[in-house]
Scaffold this motif. Structure first.
Motif, PDB file in Angstrom:
ATOM      1  N   ASN A  80       0.824  -1.211   0.000  1.00 28.49           N
ATOM      2  CA  ASN A  80       0.000   0.000   0.000  1.00 28.49           C
ATOM      3  C   ASN A  80       0.856   1.258   0.000  1.00 28.49           C
ATOM      4  N   ILE A  81       1.909   1.256   0.796  1.00 29.93           N
ATOM      5  CA  ILE A  81       2.789   2.420   0.831  1.00 29.93           C
ATOM      6  C   ILE A  81       3.518   2.560  -0.501  1.00 29.93           C
ATOM      7  N   ALA A  82       3.990   1.446  -1.042  1.00 36.81           N
ATOM      8  CA  ALA A  82       4.718   1.487  -2.308  1.00 36.81           C
ATOM      9  C   ALA A  82       3.863   2.056  -3.429  1.00 36.81           C
ATOM     10  N   LYS A  83       2.571   1.782  -3.386  1.00 33.81           N
ATOM     11  CA  LYS A  83       1.665   2.253  -4.431  1.00 33.81           C
ATOM     12  C   LYS A  83       1.098   3.647  -4.152  1.00 33.81           C
ATOM     13  N   SER A  84       1.382   4.197  -2.988  1.00 35.40           N
ATOM     14  CA  SER A  84       0.717   5.430  -2.566  1.00 35.40           C
ATOM     15  C   SER A  84       1.311   6.709  -3.140  1.00 35.40           C
ATOM     16  N   SER A  85       2.504   6.643  -3.705  1.00 41.67           N
ATOM     17  CA  SER A  85       3.149   7.872  -4.157  1.00 41.67           C
ATOM     18  C   SER A  85       4.151   7.582  -5.257  1.00 41.67           C
ATOM     19  N   ASP A  86       4.264   8.508  -6.195  1.00 43.50           N
ATOM     20  CA  ASP A  86       5.294   8.363  -7.225  1.00 43.50           C
ATOM     21  C   ASP A  86       6.676   8.727  -6.687  1.00 43.50           C
ATOM     22  N   LYS A  87       6.736   9.099  -5.427  1.00 39.94           N
ATOM     23  CA  LYS A  87       8.021   9.363  -4.782  1.00 39.94           C
ATOM     24  C   LYS A  87       8.695   8.060  -4.317  1.00 39.94           C
ATOM     25  N   VAL A  88       7.963   6.956  -4.365  1.00 40.79           N
ATOM     26  CA  VAL A  88       8.540   5.640  -4.069  1.00 40.79           C
ATOM     27  C   VAL A  88       9.196   5.161  -5.356  1.00 40.79           C
ATOM     28  N   VAL A  89      10.525   4.949  -5.303  1.00 41.26           N
ATOM     29  CA  VAL A  89      11.281   4.648  -6.519  1.00 41.26           C
ATOM     30  C   VAL A  89      11.905   3.252  -6.546  1.00 41.26           C
ATOM     31  N   ALA A  90      11.799   2.492  -5.446  1.00 45.95           N
ATOM     32  CA  ALA A  90      12.388   1.145  -5.426  1.00 45.95           C
ATOM     33  C   ALA A  90      11.813   0.341  -4.269  1.00 45.95           C
ATOM     34  N   ILE A  91      11.950  -0.974  -4.389  1.00 42.77           N
ATOM     35  CA  ILE A  91      11.611  -1.903  -3.312  1.00 42.77           C
ATOM     36  C   ILE A  91      12.905  -2.275  -2.617  1.00 42.77           C
TER      37      ILE A  91
ATOM     38  N   PHE B  86      12.991 -12.331   1.851  1.00 46.63           N
ATOM     39  CA  PHE B  86      13.681 -11.784   0.678  1.00 46.63           C
ATOM     40  C   PHE B  86      12.900 -12.223  -0.563  1.00 46.63           C
ATOM     41  N   GLU B  87      12.574 -13.490  -0.612  1.00 47.66           N
ATOM     42  CA  GLU B  87      11.783 -14.026  -1.727  1.00 47.66           C
ATOM     43  C   GLU B  87      10.453 -13.283  -1.855  1.00 47.66           C
ATOM     44  N   ARG B  88       9.818 -12.993  -0.758  1.00 49.04           N
ATOM     45  CA  ARG B  88       8.496 -12.338  -0.775  1.00 49.04           C
ATOM     46  C   ARG B  88       8.580 -10.932  -1.367  1.00 49.04           C
ATOM     47  N   GLN B  89       9.720 -10.275  -1.170  1.00 50.32           N
ATOM     48  CA  GLN B  89       9.835  -8.908  -1.658  1.00 50.32           C
ATOM     49  C   GLN B  89      10.027  -8.826  -3.176  1.00 50.32           C
ATOM     50  N   PHE B  90      10.391  -9.934  -3.789  1.00 46.07           N
ATOM     51  CA  PHE B  90      10.374  -9.976  -5.252  1.00 46.07           C
ATOM     52  C   PHE B  90       8.937  -9.793  -5.749  1.00 46.07           C
ATOM     53  N   ASP B  91       7.985 -10.332  -4.984  1.00 48.42           N
ATOM     54  CA  ASP B  91       6.580 -10.163  -5.337  1.00 48.42           C
ATOM     55  C   ASP B  91       6.188  -8.686  -5.297  1.00 48.42           C
ATOM     56  N   LEU B  92       6.696  -7.958  -4.306  1.00 42.45           N
ATOM     57  CA  LEU B  92       6.428  -6.515  -4.233  1.00 42.45           C
ATOM     58  C   LEU B  92       6.951  -5.810  -5.484  1.00 42.45           C
TER      59      LEU B  92
ATOM     60  N   GLU C  50       7.524  -7.096  -8.431  1.00 42.52           N
ATOM     61  CA  GLU C  50       6.727  -7.488  -9.597  1.00 42.52           C
ATOM     62  C   GLU C  50       5.373  -6.796  -9.599  1.00 42.52           C
ATOM     63  N   GLU C  51       4.754  -6.709  -8.430  1.00 40.04           N
ATOM     64  CA  GLU C  51       3.415  -6.124  -8.339  1.00 40.04           C
ATOM     65  C   GLU C  51       3.415  -4.611  -8.564  1.00 40.04           C
ATOM     66  N   THR C  52       4.509  -3.947  -8.202  1.00 43.02           N
ATOM     67  CA  THR C  52       4.577  -2.492  -8.353  1.00 43.02           C
ATOM     68  C   THR C  52       5.302  -2.059  -9.625  1.00 43.02           C
ATOM     69  N   GLY C  53       6.113  -2.968 -10.200  1.00 47.12           N
ATOM     70  CA  GLY C  53       6.923  -2.607 -11.357  1.00 47.12           C
ATOM     71  C   GLY C  53       8.153  -1.789 -10.993  1.00 47.12           C
ATOM     72  N   LEU C  54       8.470  -1.729  -9.698  1.00 48.64           N
ATOM     73  CA  LEU C  54       9.621  -0.955  -9.239  1.00 48.64           C
ATOM     74  C   LEU C  54      10.883  -1.812  -9.217  1.00 48.64           C
TER      75      LEU C  54
ATOM     76  N   PHE D  24      22.563 -15.536  -2.064  1.00 50.42           N
ATOM     77  CA  PHE D  24      22.028 -14.319  -2.682  1.00 50.42           C
ATOM     78  C   PHE D  24      21.972 -14.465  -4.201  1.00 50.42           C
ATOM     79  N   MET D  25      23.091 -14.864  -4.792  1.00 53.63           N
ATOM     80  CA  MET D  25      23.141 -14.997  -6.252  1.00 53.63           C
ATOM     81  C   MET D  25      22.258 -16.132  -6.749  1.00 53.63           C
ATOM     82  N   ASP D  26      22.173 -17.206  -5.993  1.00 53.47           N
ATOM     83  CA  ASP D  26      21.299 -18.308  -6.395  1.00 53.47           C
ATOM     84  C   ASP D  26      19.844 -17.846  -6.471  1.00 53.47           C
ATOM     85  N   ILE D  27      19.406 -17.057  -5.494  1.00 54.61           N
ATOM     86  CA  ILE D  27      18.036 -16.548  -5.499  1.00 54.61           C
ATOM     87  C   ILE D  27      17.828 -15.598  -6.685  1.00 54.61           C
ATOM     88  N   LEU D  28      18.769 -14.694  -6.888  1.00 53.97           N
ATOM     89  CA  LEU D  28      18.637 -13.751  -8.008  1.00 53.97           C
ATOM     90  C   LEU D  28      18.556 -14.491  -9.337  1.00 53.97           C
TER      91      LEU D  28
END
Length: 169
Positions: A101-112, A134-140, A142-146, A159-163
């Motif tokens: 909700n916060i991520a979608k609330s403003s165009d001032k949010v530029v990254a997850i 960490f895995e869950r935040q990939f969903d954020l 994807e959902e926001t396009g950030l 880290f690299m394996d997940i990426l």
């Protein structure tokens, strides 16, 4: 400084009380937040990205960035703070929804983020919990396009394996 050189600060923890003169819960001096921002402008810093590593920090940061034209922010959960997903009264899904909700609330949010893994400080948050959220935040992202603002400290190949897994799926 040479003329023409410009800067963007990409990871400022401006929600820290220290910027209002509070050190370890004690008012040590009068806050000088506006003066600090002017000093950054004088030094050539054109934009500042405030890093919000928890829902609480994101709630504070959104007020801050909406007050100043040159401030922007990230929304996410820092790896050392991932237990907050499970501590939330509405559970991990409720915490995720608050971040979204916060991520979608403003165009001032530029990254997850700042999200990722930090195995040097497992005393703050266990490895398994960091991996899960960490895995869950990939969903954020994807959902926001950030884009993601990532953190990686002493994680071996995890880290690299997940990426790579997320990129190739």
């Amino acid at each position: 400084m040479s003329k023409g050189i410009r800067f963007i600060e990409i990871g400022a923890n401006l929600t820290d009380p220290i910027f209002n003169g509070v050190y370890r819960g004690v008012q040590a001096h009068t806050g000088d937040f506006k003066e600090m921002l002017q000093r950054t402008r004088n030094a050539g810093v054109e934009k500042i990205i405030v890093t919000a590593g928890t829902v609480k920090e994101a709630e504070e940061a959104i007020k801050l960035v909406n007050t100043y034209e040159n401030l922007f922010m990230t929304v996410g959960c820092h790896p050392t703070r991932c237990k907050e997903f499970e501590k939330d009264p509405e559970g991990p899904d409720g915490y995720y929804q608050k971040l979204l909700n916060i991520a979608k609330s403003s165009d001032k949010v530029v990254a997850i983020g700042e999200c990722g893994l930090d195995y040097d400080r497992l005393y703050f948050c266990p490895k398994a919990t960091q991996l899960k959220y960490f895995e869950r935040q990939f969903d954020l992202a994807e959902e926001t396009g950030l884009p993601m603002f990532l953190h990686n400290r002493n994680t071996g190949n995890d880290f690299m394996d997940i990426l790579l897994f997320r990129i190739n799926r």
